[in-house]
Design a protein around this motif. Structure first.
Motif, PDB file in Angstrom:
ATOM      1  N   ARG A  79      51.889  20.536  48.125  1.00  0.00           N
ATOM      2  CA  ARG A  79      53.658  20.502  48.474  1.00  0.00           C
ATOM      3  C   ARG A  79      54.406  21.879  48.938  1.00  0.00           C
TER       4      ARG A  79
ATOM      5  N   THR B 240      63.939  19.378  39.897  1.00  0.00           N
ATOM      6  CA  THR B 240      64.010  18.136  40.550  1.00  0.00           C
ATOM      7  C   THR B 240      63.242  19.134  41.623  1.00  0.00           C
ATOM      8  N   LEU B 241      62.645  20.132  42.264  1.00  0.00           N
ATOM      9  CA  LEU B 241      61.243  20.711  43.554  1.00  0.00           C
ATOM     10  C   LEU B 241      59.770  20.535  42.245  1.00  0.00           C
TER      11      LEU B 241
ATOM     12  N   ASN C 176      59.813  18.310  39.700  1.00  0.00           N
ATOM     13  CA  ASN C 176      59.105  16.738  39.161  1.00  0.00           C
ATOM     14  C   ASN C 176      58.833  16.552  40.768  1.00  0.00           C
ATOM     15  N   GLU C 177      58.916  17.099  41.586  1.00  0.00           N
ATOM     16  CA  GLU C 177      58.353  16.700  42.552  1.00  0.00           C
ATOM     17  C   GLU C 177      56.911  17.838  43.360  1.00  0.00           C
ATOM     18  N   GLY C 178      56.476  17.899  42.771  1.00  0.00           N
ATOM     19  CA  GLY C 178      55.776  18.374  43.305  1.00  0.00           C
ATOM     20  C   GLY C 178      55.412  19.724  43.682  1.00  0.00           C
TER      21      GLY C 178
ATOM     22  N   ARG D  21      62.355  20.731  50.369  1.00  0.00           N
ATOM     23  CA  ARG D  21      61.461  18.842  50.743  1.00  0.00           C
ATOM     24  C   ARG D  21      60.743  19.292  51.982  1.00  0.00           C
TER      25      ARG D  21
ATOM     26  N   ALA E 244      57.267  19.982  52.370  1.00  0.00           N
ATOM     27  CA  ALA E 244      56.459  19.027  50.842  1.00  0.00           C
ATOM     28  C   ALA E 244      56.067  18.418  52.409  1.00  0.00           C
ATOM     29  N   ALA E 245      57.398  17.907  53.220  1.00  0.00           N
ATOM     30  CA  ALA E 245      56.958  17.095  53.117  1.00  0.00           C
ATOM     31  C   ALA E 245      56.189  16.799  55.372  1.00  0.00           C
TER      32      ALA E 245
END
Length: 181
Positions: free
Chosen positions: A36, A63-64, A66-68, A158, A161-162
């Motif tokens: 990610r 936050t990042l 926690n989002e991998g 984000r 990552a997406a």
């Protein structure tokens, strides 16, 4: 001296590195690069620009993580000349702000030179293949009121990552120049 980050060479491949944190624990860039992405933040303890964003940086990077998305911070200043940036002070600074990422000591400044880092803070956002997709600011609050902010870095990471790609519009980070040996 106040510096701004140059326009990023998007697509540039992150140079690999291995460094110790303030406790002497070894970390490799490749161990923190996830599918990610990875954020590498050049920061220090004494810079007023870093001090102004530290709590927001800690929250956004948590936050990042926690989002991998991997996160590393690098301190490249000459801490012989700037003792507030010495490893024991890095540890105190990290603990005081509840950093959840490794804070690494670039003692010989080779990593800062390889990345062409110019200031603190200087943010580099990489996709899962290790290609630069973001080089910009943390947010639009800067030294001002952080209650109404656009979290540029969080949003960019984000998106990376997406999609594997960063935003087309990026605003440079500003801060104090790295204190070279």
């Amino acid at each position: 001296m106040l510096k701004g980050t140059p326009v990023g060479d998007l697509g540039w491949t992150a140079p690999a590195f291995t460094m110790n944190d303030f406790d002497g624990v070894t970390h490799s860039m490749s161990d923190h690069l996830t599918d990610r992405g990875l954020l590498i933040a050049f920061i220090c303890n004494h810079c007023p620009y870093v001090k102004a964003i530290t709590d927001r940086l800690a929250a956004d990077t948590k936050t990042l993580l926690n989002e991998g998305i991997g996160v590393l911070a690098v301190m490249s200043n000459d801490y012989g000349a700037y003792p507030a940036d010495a490893p024991d002070q890095m540890k105190a600074f990290s603990n005081a702000h509840s950093f959840s990422f490794p804070y690494l000591v670039d003692k010989d400044q080779t990593v800062a030179r390889a990345y062409k880092a110019v200031c603190t803070p200087d943010f580099f956002g990489f996709n899962g293949d290790g290609h630069l997709q973001y080089r910009g600011r943390l947010d639009d609050a800067a030294m001002g009121d952080p209650t109404h902010r656009t979290p540029d870095l969080l949003n960019a990471m984000r998106k990376i990552a997406a999609t594997g790609r960063g935003p087309k519009q990026q605003t440079a980070s500003i801060g104090c120049s790295i204190k070279w040996l």
